[in-house]
Design a protein around this motif. Structure first.
Motif, PDB file in Angstrom:
ATOM      1  N   ALA A 257       0.815  -1.220   0.000  1.00  0.00           N
ATOM      2  CA  ALA A 257       0.000   0.000   0.000  1.00  0.00           C
ATOM      3  C   ALA A 257       0.847   1.269   0.000  1.00  0.00           C
ATOM      4  O   ALA A 257       0.384   2.322  -0.450  1.00  0.00           O
ATOM      5  CB  ALA A 257      -0.927   0.000   1.219  1.00  0.00           C
ATOM      6  N   ASP A 258       2.087   1.175   0.507  1.00  0.00           N
ATOM      7  CA  ASP A 258       2.968   2.349   0.512  1.00  0.00           C
ATOM      8  C   ASP A 258       3.624   2.586  -0.844  1.00  0.00           C
ATOM      9  O   ASP A 258       4.363   3.565  -1.006  1.00  0.00           O
ATOM     10  CB  ASP A 258       4.058   2.194   1.570  1.00  0.00           C
ATOM     11  N   PHE A 259       3.368   1.695  -1.796  1.00  0.00           N
ATOM     12  CA  PHE A 259       3.999   1.795  -3.119  1.00  0.00           C
ATOM     13  C   PHE A 259       2.942   1.695  -4.227  1.00  0.00           C
ATOM     14  O   PHE A 259       3.172   1.083  -5.267  1.00  0.00           O
ATOM     15  CB  PHE A 259       5.041   0.690  -3.290  1.00  0.00           C
ATOM     16  N   ARG A 260       1.782   2.260  -3.982  1.00  0.00           N
ATOM     17  CA  ARG A 260       0.681   2.144  -4.940  1.00  0.00           C
ATOM     18  C   ARG A 260       1.057   2.697  -6.320  1.00  0.00           C
ATOM     19  O   ARG A 260       1.856   3.633  -6.423  1.00  0.00           O
ATOM     20  CB  ARG A 260      -0.548   2.898  -4.422  1.00  0.00           C
ATOM     21  N   PRO A 261       0.441   2.126  -7.368  1.00  0.00           N
ATOM     22  CA  PRO A 261       0.671   2.671  -8.720  1.00  0.00           C
ATOM     23  C   PRO A 261       0.148   4.100  -8.820  1.00  0.00           C
ATOM     24  O   PRO A 261      -0.630   4.561  -7.978  1.00  0.00           O
ATOM     25  CB  PRO A 261      -0.143   1.728  -9.616  1.00  0.00           C
TER      26      PRO A 261
END
Length: 299
Positions: A257-261
């Motif tokens: 979730a901390d690296f969402r597109p």
């Protein structure tokens, strides 16, 4: 029958698959309809319809001619409606299927109530649509858009998420960052433009990073991709609205979730070469007013 009436008859035959039904709709007898189409085919020098005892369907030439006829009739209707300013007739819209069902349909009845003389023909698809040739008034599309002569009205952006099933994560583990994706699998969503699986996308302080994982399953449909994710075939990315119910009931779990597109833009497009008809104008304005807040609240 005059040429315009014959065009209308031909379109109705293709759409209904029946000479009799089309003849009734046009207020003529079956023999008159048959004679009119025979005369049309003779004048054009091609067979437009394949006839059987139970069904009528267009030939390849008939499909191409049908699309031109729909566009001609739509332009004529637009000219008449524009002259009077009336919002009526058939509005042909093409929308990605799940977006139509999840976002548009729940509020479409409000739009129809505002315009009781209007009918909406809602097509579902993700392919390229030649609006003018196919008689489509406008399309709603997600993602970056190729350069074209279409007018583009932004509707907002859709938050993207990466998800997997609990069963998949139990077997492969839950990654905590993109570097931890080694040994994982993705569901390969095949691009209609390139024919290749789209990479997964992740963002961090360094920018956007694309990752291609092994894929034992390749799909070309968004609904199939979502179903495969629920069954544990691998990681998949899509707008959050598509998985809202799955995330709520635990069928799918968001990861990374901390690296969402990057969020995906959503736009409505219509031809710039046509005079904007009243029905298209009110529909586009309604989409901007209603759909945009939905996208924002859904995030």
């Amino acid at each position: 029958m005059d040429r315009l009436a014959t065009l209308d008859l031909f379109v109705r035959i293709v759409e209904r698959g029946s000479f009799s039904a089309a003849a009734r709709a046009c207020g003529v007898s079956r023999p008159v309809a048959t004679a009119a189409i025979k005369a049309l085919e003779s004048r054009l020098g091609v067979r437009l319809l394949q006839r059987s005892t139970r069904h009528v369907q267009p030939t390849a030439e008939g499909v191409a001619y049908y699309r031109r006829c729909v566009a001609i009739l739509a332009d004529l209707e637009d000219a008449e409606r524009s002259a009077s300013g009336a919002v009526a007739g058939v509005l042909r819209v093409d929308v990605v299927g799940y977006l139509a069902r999840r976002v548009m349909l729940p509020v479409l009845s409000d739009f129809l109530a505002l315009h009781p003389a209007l009918t909406v023909h809602l097509g579902e698809g993700e392919r390229f649509v030649d609006l003018i040739r196919e008689g489509v008034d406008c399309v709603v599309r997600a993602g970056a858009l190729a350069d074209s002569d279409m007018v583009v009205r932004p509707l907002g952006t859709m938050e993207e998420v990466t998800v997997a099933s609990p069963d998949y994560l139990a077997r492969y583990g839950t990654p905590i960052n993109p570097a931890g994706l080694e040994g994982h699998q993705m569901i390969g969503f095949v691009s209609s433009r390139t024919g290749q699986p789209l990479p997964l996308e992740f963002t961090d302080a360094g920018g956007v990073r694309e990752v291609v994982l092994p894929a034992r399953l390749l799909v070309s449909g968004a609904d199939t991709s979502a179903a495969a994710a629920r069954l544990g075939f691998g990681l998949v990315q899509a707008p959050r609205y598509r998985f809202s119910e799955d995330l709520a009931n635990g069928a799918l779990v968001e990861v990374l979730a901390d690296f969402r597109p990057m969020p995906t833009p959503l736009s409505v497009l219509y031809p710039s070469s046509r005079q904007l008809s009243p029905r298209v104008r009110v529909f586009v304005d309604w989409l901007v007013k209603v759909i945009t807040p939905q996208l924002q609240s859904g995030q």
